[in-house]
Design a protein around this motif. Structure first.
Motif, PDB file in Angstrom:
ATOM      1  N   VAL A 268     -11.035  13.130   5.528  1.00  0.00           N
ATOM      2  CA  VAL A 268      -9.658  13.283   5.994  1.00  0.00           C
ATOM      3  C   VAL A 268      -9.595  14.270   7.159  1.00  0.00           C
ATOM      4  CG1 VAL A 268      -7.332  14.023   5.344  1.00  0.00           C
ATOM      5  CG2 VAL A 268      -8.722  12.707   3.729  1.00  0.00           C
ATOM      6  N   ALA A 269     -10.433  15.295   7.107  1.00  0.00           N
ATOM      7  CA  ALA A 269     -10.455  16.317   8.157  1.00  0.00           C
ATOM      8  C   ALA A 269     -11.171  15.849   9.418  1.00  0.00           C
ATOM      9  CB  ALA A 269     -11.124  17.579   7.618  1.00  0.00           C
TER      10      ALA A 269
ATOM     11  N   ALA B 107      -3.828  13.137  -9.987  1.00  0.00           N
ATOM     12  CA  ALA B 107      -2.998  12.127  -9.327  1.00  0.00           C
ATOM     13  C   ALA B 107      -3.377  10.729  -9.778  1.00  0.00           C
ATOM     14  CB  ALA B 107      -3.127  12.253  -7.804  1.00  0.00           C
ATOM     15  N   LEU B 108      -4.643  10.526 -10.114  1.00  0.00           N
ATOM     16  CA  LEU B 108      -5.088   9.228 -10.606  1.00  0.00           C
ATOM     17  C   LEU B 108      -4.584   8.974 -12.018  1.00  0.00           C
ATOM     18  CD1 LEU B 108      -8.783   9.464  -9.372  1.00  0.00           C
ATOM     19  CD2 LEU B 108      -6.932   8.171  -8.300  1.00  0.00           C
TER      20      LEU B 108
ATOM     21  N   LEU C 285      -8.017   3.850  -3.387  1.00  0.00           N
ATOM     22  CA  LEU C 285      -9.128   4.136  -2.485  1.00  0.00           C
ATOM     23  C   LEU C 285      -9.056   5.607  -2.108  1.00  0.00           C
ATOM     24  CD1 LEU C 285      -9.064   0.990  -0.164  1.00  0.00           C
ATOM     25  CD2 LEU C 285     -10.371   1.354  -2.272  1.00  0.00           C
ATOM     26  N   VAL C 286     -10.121   6.322  -2.413  1.00  0.00           N
ATOM     27  CA  VAL C 286     -10.124   7.784  -2.302  1.00  0.00           C
ATOM     28  C   VAL C 286     -10.890   8.223  -1.065  1.00  0.00           C
ATOM     29  CG1 VAL C 286     -10.841   9.932  -3.406  1.00  0.00           C
ATOM     30  CG2 VAL C 286      -9.994   8.030  -4.810  1.00  0.00           C
ATOM     31  N   GLU C 287     -10.241   9.008  -0.216  1.00  0.00           N
ATOM     32  CA  GLU C 287     -10.914   9.624   0.933  1.00  0.00           C
ATOM     33  C   GLU C 287     -11.100  11.109   0.646  1.00  0.00           C
ATOM     34  OE1 GLU C 287      -9.628   7.882   4.973  1.00  0.00           O
ATOM     35  OE2 GLU C 287      -7.947   7.453   3.610  1.00  0.00           O
TER      36      GLU C 287
ATOM     37  N   GLU D 290       0.849  -1.181   0.000  1.00  0.00           N
ATOM     38  CA  GLU D 290       0.000   0.000   0.000  1.00  0.00           C
ATOM     39  C   GLU D 290       0.892   1.241   0.000  1.00  0.00           C
ATOM     40  OE1 GLU D 290      -2.855   0.192   3.097  1.00  0.00           O
ATOM     41  OE2 GLU D 290      -3.625  -1.824   2.784  1.00  0.00           O
ATOM     42  N   HIS D 291       0.393   2.253  -0.661  1.00  0.00           N
ATOM     43  CA  HIS D 291       1.092   3.539  -0.666  1.00  0.00           C
ATOM     44  C   HIS D 291       0.037   4.629  -0.510  1.00  0.00           C
ATOM     45  CE1 HIS D 291       3.643   6.889  -1.722  1.00  0.00           C
ATOM     46  NE2 HIS D 291       2.825   7.220  -2.706  1.00  0.00           N
ATOM     47  N   THR D 292       0.255   5.522   0.426  1.00  0.00           N
ATOM     48  CA  THR D 292      -0.709   6.586   0.699  1.00  0.00           C
ATOM     49  C   THR D 292      -0.121   7.934   0.313  1.00  0.00           C
ATOM     50  OG1 THR D 292      -1.664   5.336   2.532  1.00  0.00           O
ATOM     51  CG2 THR D 292      -2.109   7.692   2.476  1.00  0.00           C
ATOM     52  N   GLU D 293      -0.936   8.748  -0.345  1.00  0.00           N
ATOM     53  CA  GLU D 293      -0.505  10.105  -0.659  1.00  0.00           C
ATOM     54  C   GLU D 293      -1.641  11.086  -0.396  1.00  0.00           C
ATOM     55  OE1 GLU D 293       0.137  11.138  -4.817  1.00  0.00           O
ATOM     56  OE2 GLU D 293      -0.679   9.182  -5.404  1.00  0.00           O
ATOM     57  N   HIS D 294      -1.261  12.303  -0.048  1.00  0.00           N
ATOM     58  CA  HIS D 294      -2.221  13.370   0.210  1.00  0.00           C
ATOM     59  C   HIS D 294      -2.211  14.346  -0.961  1.00  0.00           C
ATOM     60  CE1 HIS D 294      -1.689  11.717   4.252  1.00  0.00           C
ATOM     61  NE2 HIS D 294      -2.869  12.233   4.526  1.00  0.00           N
ATOM     62  N   ILE D 295      -3.403  14.749  -1.372  1.00  0.00           N
ATOM     63  CA  ILE D 295      -3.571  15.601  -2.539  1.00  0.00           C
ATOM     64  C   ILE D 295      -4.357  16.842  -2.126  1.00  0.00           C
ATOM     65  CG2 ILE D 295      -4.411  15.752  -4.903  1.00  0.00           C
ATOM     66  CD1 ILE D 295      -2.314  13.565  -4.501  1.00  0.00           C
ATOM     67  N   GLU D 296      -3.840  18.003  -2.480  1.00  0.00           N
ATOM     68  CA  GLU D 296      -4.553  19.242  -2.194  1.00  0.00           C
ATOM     69  C   GLU D 296      -5.592  19.500  -3.290  1.00  0.00           C
ATOM     70  OE1 GLU D 296      -4.345  20.856   0.605  1.00  0.00           O
ATOM     71  OE2 GLU D 296      -2.801  19.433   1.255  1.00  0.00           O
ATOM     72  N   THR D 297      -6.819  19.756  -2.874  1.00  0.00           N
ATOM     73  CA  THR D 297      -7.896  20.040  -3.812  1.00  0.00           C
ATOM     74  C   THR D 297      -8.580  21.347  -3.408  1.00  0.00           C
ATOM     75  OG1 THR D 297      -9.814  19.050  -2.689  1.00  0.00           O
ATOM     76  CG2 THR D 297      -8.295  17.546  -3.800  1.00  0.00           C
ATOM     77  N   GLY D 298      -9.505  21.796  -4.250  1.00  0.00           N
ATOM     78  CA  GLY D 298     -10.247  23.010  -3.928  1.00  0.00           C
ATOM     79  C   GLY D 298     -11.191  22.842  -2.765  1.00  0.00           C
ATOM     80  N   ALA D 299     -11.396  21.603  -2.308  1.00  0.00           N
ATOM     81  CA  ALA D 299     -12.264  21.327  -1.166  1.00  0.00           C
ATOM     82  C   ALA D 299     -11.475  20.929   0.076  1.00  0.00           C
ATOM     83  CB  ALA D 299     -13.261  20.216  -1.525  1.00  0.00           C
ATOM     84  N   GLY D 300     -10.149  20.950  -0.015  1.00  0.00           N
ATOM     85  CA  GLY D 300      -9.317  20.548   1.107  1.00  0.00           C
ATOM     86  C   GLY D 300      -8.392  19.409   0.708  1.00  0.00           C
TER      87      GLY D 300
END
Length: 226
Positions: free
Chosen positions: A82-83, A104-105, A75-77, A18-28
Motif C-alpha cells: 500500500v505504501a 476486519a476479516l 483481497l489483502v494488500e 467491490e468495496h475497499t477499506e483501509h485498516i491500520e496495523t502495527g506494520a502500517g
C-alpha cells in the motif's frame, strides 16, 4: 436442478460489487478489497506474494468465482505494498500486518479461511492457529527457493494446525507437487503451471482450464467447511 436454475441461483448469490477499506496495523496501513457474496457463509482472505499484488491471476480468478458459491473474498494488500514499496519486509513484519487486519476479516461474523499466494501462503500458515482461522488455502506455496531444495519451508506448512489445501503448479520452481512431504494437507496440482499458474501455449490444457482446476478445487474445499 436445471442449468438455467443453477445460473440464476449463482447470480442471486453474488453482489458483483467491490468495496475497499483501509485498516491500520502495527506494520502500517493495509487495504482490503472485498468481493462479497449476497448470502455469504464464509470469508476467504487472500494475501499476495512478495513480487506482486492482488492483480495476480489466481487471486483475481478466485475473487470472480467464489462469491457465487457463498464465499466473500477479501483481497489483502500488505502495508508495504500500500505504501508503494518495492521490496517486501521480513516475515515477522508481514505477520504483524496480517494479524492487525484480521479483526476486519472477522467483522462479518463468519468463519474465515486464511489464504494467500507464495509469501502470502506462508503468512497464512504461520498465523492460522493463533488467529483461529477455519482453514488455510496455500496457493503456489514456496516450499524452497528455486534450485535450493535443502532450504525447505515445509515446517511452516506442516505447522498450520487447521485443514489446509495447497494448490501448486506442476512446474513451479519453488516446489513441484512431487517434492512436497506427506502431511495433514490436501494438494491439488495445476498441470504445467508455473509459480504464477501460467501454462505454456504448447501445453495440453489452456490457461482458462488451468485456472478452472484451481477455482474448482477451492470451491470444493470451501464447501466442505461447516
Amino acid at each position: 436442478m436445471t442449468d438455467v436454475a443453477l445460473v440464476a441461483e449463482n447470480t442471486e448469490n453474488t453482489e458483483n460489487t467491490e468495496h475497499t477499506e483501509h485498516i491500520e496495523t502495527g506494520a502500517g496501513t493495509a487495504r482490503l478489497t472485498w468481493h462479497r457474496a449476497a448470502r455469504a457463509r464464509l470469508v476467504l482472505a487472500l494475501g499476495h506474494g512478495a513480487g506482486g499484488g492482488i492483480e495476480a491471476r489466481d487471486l483475481q480468478a478466485l475473487a470472480r468465482v467464489l462469491p457465487a458459491h457463498g464465499v466473500s473474498v477479501a483481497l489483502v494488500e500488505q502495508p508495504w505494498r500500500v505504501a508503494g514499496k518495492k521490496v517486501a519486509p521480513a516475515p515477522k513484519t508481514l505477520d504483524t500486518g496480517w494479524r492487525g487486519l484480521w479483526p476486519a476479516l472477522e467483522k462479518p461474523g463468519l468463519p474465515v479461511i486464511a489464504g494467500g499466494r507464495s509469501a502470502g501462503a506462508r503468512v497464512a500458515c504461520r498465523t492460522a492457529t493463533g488467529l483461529g482461522a477455519a482453514a488455510v488455502l496455500a496457493l503456489a506455496f514456496p516450499l524452497h527457493p528455486p534450485g535450493r531444495p535443502e532450504k525447505s519451508r515445509a515446517d511452516e506448512l506442516l505447522g498450520a494446525g487447521v485443514p489446509t489445501l495447497v494448490v501448486q503448479g506442476g512446474k513451479d520452481p519453488f516446489g513441484k507437487p512431487e517434492e512436497f512431504p506427506d502431511g495433514p494437507f490436501e494438494l491439488v496440482e495445476v498441470p504445467y503451471g508455473d509459480h504464477g499458474f501460467a501454462v505454456p501455449k504448447r501445453a495440453d490444457i489452456t490457461q482458462e482450464q488451468a485456472l478452472a482446476t484451481l477455482t474448482d478445487a477451492v470451491v470444493a474445499f470451501a464447501a466442505a467447511r461447516k
